[in-house]
Design a protein around this motif. Structure first.
Motif, PDB file in Angstrom:
ATOM      1  N   THR A  24       0.838  -1.198   0.000  1.00 41.70           N
ATOM      2  CA  THR A  24       0.000   0.000   0.000  1.00 41.70           C
ATOM      3  C   THR A  24       0.874   1.249   0.000  1.00 41.70           C
ATOM      4  OG1 THR A  24      -0.109   0.347   2.401  1.00 41.70           O
ATOM      5  CG2 THR A  24      -1.619  -1.289   1.446  1.00 41.70           C
ATOM      6  N   THR A  25       0.210   2.390  -0.015  1.00 43.22           N
ATOM      7  CA  THR A  25       0.927   3.665  -0.014  1.00 43.22           C
ATOM      8  C   THR A  25       1.251   4.159   1.390  1.00 43.22           C
ATOM      9  OG1 THR A  25      -1.210   4.789  -0.180  1.00 43.22           O
ATOM     10  CG2 THR A  25      -0.012   4.412  -2.217  1.00 43.22           C
ATOM     11  N   GLY A  26       0.961   3.367   2.426  1.00 40.34           N
ATOM     12  CA  GLY A  26       1.500   3.665   3.742  1.00 40.34           C
ATOM     13  C   GLY A  26       0.571   4.213   4.794  1.00 40.34           C
ATOM     14  N   TYR A  27      -0.732   4.264   4.521  1.00 40.71           N
ATOM     15  CA  TYR A  27      -1.645   4.745   5.556  1.00 40.71           C
ATOM     16  C   TYR A  27      -1.627   3.843   6.788  1.00 40.71           C
ATOM     17  CZ  TYR A  27      -3.801   7.684   1.911  1.00 40.71           C
ATOM     18  OH  TYR A  27      -4.046   8.597   0.930  1.00 40.71           O
ATOM     19  N   ASP A  28      -1.421   2.540   6.564  1.00 36.66           N
ATOM     20  CA  ASP A  28      -1.404   1.618   7.698  1.00 36.66           C
ATOM     21  C   ASP A  28      -0.235   1.910   8.624  1.00 36.66           C
ATOM     22  OD1 ASP A  28       0.063   0.890   5.467  1.00 36.66           O
ATOM     23  OD2 ASP A  28      -0.131  -1.262   5.791  1.00 36.66           O
ATOM     24  N   PHE A  29       0.930   2.182   8.058  1.00 40.99           N
ATOM     25  CA  PHE A  29       2.076   2.536   8.906  1.00 40.99           C
ATOM     26  C   PHE A  29       1.828   3.866   9.602  1.00 40.99           C
ATOM     27  CE2 PHE A  29       6.058   4.745   9.720  1.00 40.99           C
ATOM     28  CZ  PHE A  29       6.753   3.787  10.434  1.00 40.99           C
ATOM     29  N   MET A  30       1.242   4.822   8.903  1.00 41.44           N
ATOM     30  CA  MET A  30       0.977   6.130   9.494  1.00 41.44           C
ATOM     31  C   MET A  30       0.079   5.989  10.716  1.00 41.44           C
ATOM     32  SD  MET A  30       0.100   9.642   7.487  1.00 41.44           S
ATOM     33  CE  MET A  30      -1.560   9.325   6.937  1.00 41.44           C
ATOM     34  N   SER A  31      -0.883   5.085  10.656  1.00 39.85           N
ATOM     35  CA  SER A  31      -1.740   4.834  11.806  1.00 39.85           C
ATOM     36  C   SER A  31      -0.970   4.156  12.930  1.00 39.85           C
ATOM     37  CB  SER A  31      -2.933   3.965  11.386  1.00 39.85           C
ATOM     38  OG  SER A  31      -3.734   3.630  12.499  1.00 39.85           O
ATOM     39  N   ASP A  32      -0.148   3.170  12.572  1.00 40.52           N
ATOM     40  CA  ASP A  32       0.616   2.440  13.591  1.00 40.52           C
ATOM     41  C   ASP A  32       1.535   3.367  14.368  1.00 40.52           C
ATOM     42  OD1 ASP A  32      -0.579   0.103  12.742  1.00 40.52           O
ATOM     43  OD2 ASP A  32       1.116  -0.536  11.519  1.00 40.52           O
ATOM     44  N   VAL A  33       2.322   4.139  13.653  1.00 42.95           N
ATOM     45  CA  VAL A  33       3.298   4.982  14.340  1.00 42.95           C
ATOM     46  C   VAL A  33       2.591   6.105  15.089  1.00 42.95           C
ATOM     47  CG1 VAL A  33       3.785   6.632  12.471  1.00 42.95           C
ATOM     48  CG2 VAL A  33       5.597   6.008  14.066  1.00 42.95           C
ATOM     49  N   GLY A  34       1.466   6.586  14.549  1.00 45.83           N
ATOM     50  CA  GLY A  34       0.707   7.607  15.254  1.00 45.83           C
ATOM     51  C   GLY A  34       0.145   7.090  16.560  1.00 45.83           C
ATOM     52  N   ALA A  35      -0.398   5.882  16.541  1.00 40.95           N
ATOM     53  CA  ALA A  35      -0.955   5.300  17.763  1.00 40.95           C
ATOM     54  C   ALA A  35       0.138   5.018  18.788  1.00 40.95           C
ATOM     55  CB  ALA A  35      -1.714   4.016  17.430  1.00 40.95           C
ATOM     56  N   LEU A  36       1.333   4.681  18.317  1.00 40.29           N
ATOM     57  CA  LEU A  36       2.445   4.402  19.225  1.00 40.29           C
ATOM     58  C   LEU A  36       2.802   5.624  20.067  1.00 40.29           C
ATOM     59  CD1 LEU A  36       4.770   2.340  19.986  1.00 40.29           C
ATOM     60  CD2 LEU A  36       6.143   3.548  18.259  1.00 40.29           C
ATOM     61  N   LEU A  37       2.556   6.812  19.543  1.00 40.08           N
ATOM     62  CA  LEU A  37       2.915   8.041  20.248  1.00 40.08           C
ATOM     63  C   LEU A  37       1.986   8.351  21.417  1.00 40.08           C
ATOM     64  CD1 LEU A  37       3.629  10.444  17.231  1.00 40.08           C
ATOM     65  CD2 LEU A  37       5.191   8.856  18.350  1.00 40.08           C
ATOM     66  N   HIS A  38       0.872   7.657  21.521  1.00 40.54           N
ATOM     67  CA  HIS A  38      -0.158   8.002  22.505  1.00 40.54           C
ATOM     68  C   HIS A  38      -0.033   7.160  23.770  1.00 40.54           C
ATOM     69  CE1 HIS A  38      -1.713   9.896  18.901  1.00 40.54           C
ATOM     70  NE2 HIS A  38      -2.587  10.552  19.641  1.00 40.54           N
TER      71      HIS A  38
END
Length: 957
Positions: free
Chosen positions: A374-388
């Motif tokens: 994919t174009t990376g939305y899944d990673f963007m969600s993963d790393v974003g959630a990791l910050l919380h």
């Protein structure tokens, strides 16, 4: 195969062309990216700022410089051992303004047009007024009003020798079979010449065998106009002028005979008889599933690949296609056929193909599509959630319920939005899906009494509860993965529907690929009608999910806006370190070459906005107290939303009880506004600088207007409430007014200072994770410095690549930490990491991903992993959840080394006792004999570290 080491996304338009990109190629190469990843390059609607409204698949966009400029750019990047990836748009075309030749052909000739089967049009509409016609919902008022007001006119284009019906910028070609009647209306002023032209069109029909004669007649008229101009046709136009009742009636009758039906734009949601992109009436879906259409859509792209100009493609909106699996397999096959034609130096390299696809947690991209990921939305969600910080979830949930006046969860809000979108925006699409099933029901005695309305109710409930974007039936039968999601929706729909509709729901279940047709032999494929019904349902749920969630609920539900991002589910508040590792391991196993991104052209908030807002999860009690205080402080500036007064004269009012008070911007919107102000406040902004604050306020006001209209509550794009919008804008500018510099502005600035260091650490964390996790790191244009952009068009502002180039140096990023607010430390980390990827490509593209154990007092505040390929290792260590560790008096985004106490990383056994060098800092770190590295040493210079063995080059060669 051409696998990019890294990509840099460029948004091309007439203000930033191929030659503009060419001017910065040296910088892109020095930064370390291997491929430029270009927004759509085919000809689009003139003036388009995004390129997703293609009007001609066969031409490179002339506004970008055309094919010659593209070749210049390609030559330049190839000379620097770089490549190009092109964004392609196979699902839809732009049809606004009369620029699309395929669409004009359909409007002119109807279903007998050359391109009638290129678009997804229902020529057999149940509405008699639309049978054989295309709805053209472009009018700003009901048809009768627009006609009476003289806004619809007949015109003649002398250059083309054609008559058009015109409305504003829209042009609709008149069918040539009506030309004799039009031309003979002017015989009093030019009887011989125009009568002779009219004779040429006599007896024409829409049948294909008459097309050659029609073209000859049109050419004769164009030649006549070239010699005599348009004036001889004035009398004909006057006969169809809307200025008098008689001529207006004549114009109306002419329009009624055409293959288009001009209509008020509001009719589209209920009556449009062609598939759109989402609910956008200027983007028409293309039938790429047809072989001749596929070939026409991809001819240019395939040629550019064969010539070696591009190395791969990013497929836009793959979920809109009839069968994404079949499409991707065909695309891969067609690209493979052209490999042998590529230049010798490219060594028959295989094309790189990624698809834009939203994946829910646990949903897997099918392996049989033949794409690289994919174009990376899944990673963007993963790393974003990791910050919380999960410990802040309860407090933030309670505060949102209190401030918004609603205790609904995100899932509740999403279902409500889905119902609204189905009813108001996608009603025609719902009808179409239900009609497909209704036709099936009528064919069987046991189901023929299932009414259209009952089937529509069942389909609606299934769509409302569908947990992913869509299903992907194989040969018309639901796969096991499809069925798992379908069953979730089925059970929820059964609970929502009346008992009397359960039999209908069971029929719908069976008909949408759930079981064999009655009377069909074992193993027999589903009928064409059932395959079509499954497709129509899939093409309903995908735009419904996008419109209801990304473009509605994300603007309604504001517990913490950093989780309201494309590809993310705000119901998933945080992701553990173990969960992040699991996602990375899965990507490494299944799609090691997928893009990994933290910013895109579609993001709702820039990556550094989200990183700063995530800090609020660590200080939830403090933040909620601040929200309440600001709400009280700014209450006098609230406006009556129904006030007709000008912005500066609106009457302040006090808040009213209940979830929907009559004041602007309203409690939910106000709470989200404060988050936006905190998240997007630039590091360099001085709250006492009135002009700079004014500029910032203008940007936020643009976001505020879009957010309010997307929320579709007090106002919307379809029914703007200008009084509410003006009052909301007035509130924003009042609280940011210069006279508040010692009040709210000071408060806001001080709070940003409270969280900005932890936000910067989060930013550097997600930067290093993107650069080193499995996959191909994608860099959105300009985001190598701090990215405090908001939703488009804010995230597509011009980028100062010159400044970035000037700031690109080979010194360690740690040396830039003292001036961290200008972003050079982030640029340095990107540069060093990309350089390491360039000198050790196999380590990151093919290497193993090894989660490392963090132990000790501060273990929850760090993440670490190793990348290994053979004897080569890279160790990634990063700080997370840092707010409680930062000293109050400090100014650097860096945890004091002593605060780490005994926290350490357990390295792979092979590295025990070996000296490691930090690519980001000049200091060497040595693993002890037990194979441990202590964070007080590893993170003493920067909040992130990238360790390799000494001798690995980490500067540009």
């Amino acid at each position: 195969m051409t696998v990019p080491r890294s990509t840099l996304r460029l948004q091309l338009h007439r203000g930033f062309t191929f030659d503009d990109a060419l001017a910065h190629v040296d910088y892109f190469a020095a930064l370390g990216v291997s491929h430029l990843y270009l927004s759509p390059i085919t000809a689009s609607v003139p003036g388009s700022l995004h390129g997703y409204d293609t009007i001609d698949y066969a031409r490179v966009n002339p506004e970008l410089g055309g094919e010659a400029a593209l070749l210049r750019l390609a030559d330049a990047v190839h000379a620097r051992q770089m490549g190009l990836i092109a964004d392609i748009v196979p699902n839809h075309m732009g049809i606004a303004g009369g620029h699309n030749g395929w669409w004009l052909d359909i409007l002119e000739w109807g279903r007998h047009g050359t391109y009638a089967r290129h678009f997804d049009i229902d020529w057999h509409s149940p509405d008699p007024a639309l049978r054989g016609k295309v709805l053209a919902p472009c009018l700003g008022a009901p048809y009768g009003q627009a006609l009476s007001a003289g806004r619809i006119t007949l015109s003649f284009d002398a250059g083309q020798g054609r008559f058009f019906a015109c409305y504003a910028e829209h042009r609709f070609p008149i069918c040539p079979i009506d030309y004799p009647q039009i031309l003979r209306a002017a015989t009093q002023t030019a009887p011989a010449a125009l009568a002779a032209l009219a004779d040429r069109f006599d007896g024409l029909t829409t049948q294909p065998e008459h097309r050659e004669r029609a073209q000859a007649a049109l050419e004769a008229m164009r030649a006549f106009a070239a010699e005599h101009g348009a004036k001889p046709f004035d009398a004909a136009l006057e006969a169809y002028s809307p200025g008098t009742p008689a001529s207006r009636e004549r114009l109306h009758r002419l329009l009624e005979r055409q293959f288009f039906r001009l209509a008020w734009w509001r009719t589209a949601a209920d009556e449009v008889n062609w598939r759109r992109f989402f609910d956008i009436g200027t983007l028409a879906a293309v039938r790429t599933e047809r072989a001749e259409v596929f070939d026409a859509v991809h001819a240019l792209v395939l040629r550019l690949f064969a010539q070696g100009v591009i190395d791969g493609v990013r497929v836009d909106h793959v979920d809109g296609l009839v069968d994404p699996r079949e499409y991707c397999q065909r695309l891969r096959e067609k690209l493979a056929e052209r490999e042998a034609e590529r230049p010798p130096q490219l060594d028959r390299s295989r094309a790189y193909v990624v698809v834009e696809k939203i994946l829910a947690r646990g949903e897997a991209l099918p392996a049989d599509w033949g794409v690289d990921g994919t174009t990376g939305y899944d990673f963007m969600s993963d790393v974003g959630a990791l910050l919380h910080d999960p410990q802040g979830e309860a407090a933030l949930t309670a505060a949102w319920a209190e401030l918004s006046g609603s205790r609904e969860t995100f899932a509740d809000a999403a279902r409500e939005a889905r119902r609204k979108i189905l009813a108001e925006n996608l009603s025609a699409e719902l009808d179409r899906a239900a009609r497909g099933l209704h036709r099936i029901a009528r064919e069987n005695p046991s189901t023929r009494d299932f009414t259209f309305s009952a089937i529509r109710r069942a389909v609606s409930e299934l769509a409302v509860h569908f947990p992913v974007y869509r299903m992907y039936p194989a040969a018309g039968v639901r796969t096991a993965a499809d069925d798992a999601y379908f069953r979730q929706a089925l059970n929820a729909a059964r609970s929502a529907l009346a008992h009397g509709d359960h039999d209908v729901l069971a029929f719908v279940d069976a008909s949408l690929g759930g079981q064999r047709e009655p009377g069909a032999a074992d193993g027999a494929p589903p009928s064409r009608e059932r395959r079509t019904a499954a497709t129509l349902f899939a093409q309903l749920t995908a735009p419904l999910a996008a419109k209801a969630i990304e473009d509605t609920t994300f603007y309604r539900y504001g517990r913490l806006l950093s989780r309201n991002e494309v590809g993310a589910d705000p119901s998933e508040f945080a992701l553990s370190v173990d969960g992040f590792h699991e996602a990375n391991l899965e990507r490494a196993r299944r799609f090691p070459y997928a893009l990994v991104a933290t910013a895109t052209h579609d993001h709702k908030r820039g990556e550094d906005v989200r990183a700063r807002l995530a800090v609020l999860s660590e200080i939830a009690d403090e933040w909620t107290a601040k929200l309440r205080a600001w709400s009280t402080l700014n209450a006098p500036h609230r406006r009556a939303s129904s006030s007709p007064s000008p912005i500066g004269l609106s009457t302040p009012c006090t808040p009213l009880p209940g979830p929907a008070p009559d004041w602007a911007p309203g409690p939910a919107a106000e709470a989200m506004l404060y988050q936006t102000l905190v998240g997007a406040w630039p590091y360099e902004l001085d709250h006492a600088d009135a002009d700079a604050v004014q500029g910032f306020a203008e940007r936020v006001a643009q976001w505020q207007l879009k957010a309010a209209r997307e929320a579709k509550r007090q106002t919307s794009w379809h029914a703007p409430d200008e009084a509410y919008e003006a009052a909301s804008r007035a509130f924003l500018f009042d609280i940011l007014a210069p006279q508040r510099r010692e009040g709210f502005l000071q408060e806001l600035s001080s709070f940003v200072a409270r969280v900005e260091r932890a936000g910067a650490i989060n930013s550097l964390l997600q930067t290093i994770l993107r650069m080193t996790s499995p996959g191909v790191p994608d860099l959105y244009q300009g985001a190598e410095l701090w990215d405090f952009s908001l939703v488009d068009p804010d995230n597509r502002r011009p980028v100062d690549f010159g400044r970035r180039s000037a700031w690109l140096v080979d010194t360690p990023p740690s040396e830039q930490l003292h001036n961290w607010r200008d972003g050079r430390v982030k640029l340095g980390i990107v540069h060093r990491a990309l350089t390491l990827r360039a000198v050790s490509p196999a380590l990151f593209l093919e290497g193993s991903y090894i989660p490392l154990t963090v132990s000790g007092t501060r273990a929850r505040h760090a993440i670490a992993f190793a990348r290994q390929h053979g004897d080569a290792y890279a160790i990634v260590i990063a700080t997370r959840l840092s707010a409680s560790l930062l000293p109050e008096s400090g100014d650097l985004p860096l945890v004091d080394p002593s605060a780490w106490e005994d926290t350490s990383i357990e390295l792979p056994a092979a590295l025990a006792g070996r000296a490691l060098f930090d690519c980001l800092s000049p200091a060497a770190r040595k693993a002890d004999q037990a194979g441990r590295v202590y964070l007080r040493e590893a993170l003493s210079a920067l909040p992130v570290a990238l360790l390799v063995e000494e001798g690995v080059p980490v500067t540009a060669q």
